[in-house]
Design a protein around this motif. Sequence first.
Motif, short mmCIF file in Angstrom:
data_model
loop_
_atom_site.label_atom_id
_atom_site.label_comp_id
_atom_site.label_asym_id
_atom_site.label_seq_id
_atom_site.Cartn_x
_atom_site.Cartn_y
_atom_site.Cartn_z
N SER A 1 0.81 -1.22 0.00
CA SER A 1 0.00 0.00 0.00
C SER A 1 0.85 1.27 0.00
O SER A 1 1.66 1.49 0.91
CB SER A 1 -0.92 0.01 1.22
N GLN B 1 -0.63 4.13 0.33
CA GLN B 1 -1.27 4.96 1.35
C GLN B 1 -0.62 4.74 2.71
O GLN B 1 -0.47 5.67 3.50
CB GLN B 1 -2.77 4.63 1.41
N PHE C 1 -4.31 4.07 6.34
CA PHE C 1 -4.70 4.95 5.24
C PHE C 1 -5.44 6.15 5.82
O PHE C 1 -6.02 6.10 6.90
CB PHE C 1 -5.58 4.22 4.21
#
Length: 606
Positions: free
Chosen positions: A114, A116, A518
């Motif tokens: 990820s 994020q 996130f």
Amino acid sequence: MATPMRLASRRLSPRHMASRNISPWVRHSGSAHPFPNPGGPKFNPAKEPSRPPFVALFAIAAVSGATVLSLPFILPFVITPDDIAGKEVETAQILIEKPRKRASSKEESREIVSGQHVQVKKSWEHPGVYAWGSNAGKVVAPDSNEAVIKTPRRIPYFNDQLLRDMKLDRDFGAAITEKGDLVQWGAAFDKNHTAPVVTLKGKDLTKLAISCDRIIALSSSGSVYSLPAAGADQLSREKPANSSWFPFWSEASPLTYRVLKPQNMGWGEKIVDVKSGLEHSLFLTSKGRVYSAASSTEGFPAKGQLGIAGLTWKTRPQGPFDQPHEIEALSGFNIKSIAAGDFHSLVLDNEGRVFSFGDNSAGQLGFEPEPSVAYADVPLLLPVSKPYTGTNMLPKVTSIAAGGSNSFFTVDATKVQSRRAGDEVVPARDLGKVVSETWACGEGIKGSLGTGKWTHISSAPTKIKALSDLNEYDERTNSVVPIRLSHLSVGSSHACAILDNATRVDASSRTSSNDTNFGADVMFWGFNEWYQLGTGKRSNLNTPTYLSPLDGVPTDADLIRRPESNRFQITPRKTVHLGEGGSGRTASVEQRVECGRNVSAIYSGT
């Protein structure tokens, strides 16, 4: 069925064939005989060795349903071995994909999965300030002579610092440090030394507002300080006395500033919020009262933005020109929020009612502008319920924001059963359903309304569809809930919305490696002449748009699986250990966005 394509052919001149590296002898596809090239050798098929020719056929495959083009310059031809004699033929190389790096820890696995998660991690490891837009006043990049900064760039002075507040203009910037001191920089502060400098100290400042030439600062005790934006003006005028903890002892302040004291304050009542336009400022008290005052030495408010009927430079009462005045027309309303544009004001009470006053030349008050009445000098109730007539929706305004010649407000509209005859009956399952929507009014020719249209003025508030009727699934309540806006930051001609979508910042060594952090989605729109939207392009945008992540590129997983997920997100508030690997001090921190006059910034707030 597609129509067959007809290939046209023509003879090529020797010069044309030479420029295309074609053999002097070419066999025409539609004839059994060759055509000679003047100046070339005679062709004798009997003397030529039997070898397979190299055939190059140019054609365009027709797709069913597609339009077929006829290309008159296409010619099938045969290339003889002489064309490639002595030339080295390149062989295709087989590239074998390298094996992906195996993660050695949960944290490394999260970073691979990820982008994020990487953003959240970096915001904790290296907090600071990113700025972009016009650099004419050396605000977004004090150490650079570049005219514009196209994408977010760090201001080195603020590296690894947390700020309480920040406000930016094209020519000067102001911020409050974690200790409550005021920092100023930019050409309008000091054209010979544009780097950030601590100015006003020891006041425990918490919030900032700026006009065209002054800074309005609020302390934790509720005191309001007004000081010039120019450093030279701070040193050249009479200095106020600072009280000491020791009785009967005081000393002169090193800076010139004014203390703005509203009259008739109640017991225990204090100022809790400040907002400012180019020439006026608004003060909100802890008891829901609103005061207004002049906030510029360049001009006295003359467009009704103070909310006091008949108040002008000539009719002002005795005393300082910037003394606060209570807006008595709002008496009896418990005001919870204030907002200021360049020359207009908005207030919101705890019942969800919005009042607007000041300049209305572009419809920023929420009413159709009239040439004979250019402004309103008393608060007017904005008809929020008008767009919901006949919809069985009960609206309530939840937040307001203003900047330049624009106004914004968010609405929670609840589905109810209408009592009027003839209205449709709402099913019981839909009763109580809440829809969150965002509305805008004012000038939109530069895209600053965010409604997807380019309009000079607005005769009534218009819904921003990109920020309205958004929903997501909430695992805690096992239901679909509306996505509201967490915050709106509005500059002179552009704006930014931070969504209050679901976020996560609790991933740790005790949770799964697939459990990533996130943040909240962020979108910009509006005028972009000086790249203040941060997209790296100069085109204006009339609809909210995502930015790319700060500090680096996305992970391989984000690029391959979900290119649209490669976007910047704001890290929500969290108490963390700062520094690499959480080796630093503990602090409660969040990222915030600030839109100013042709400039923008993202900073780590405490």
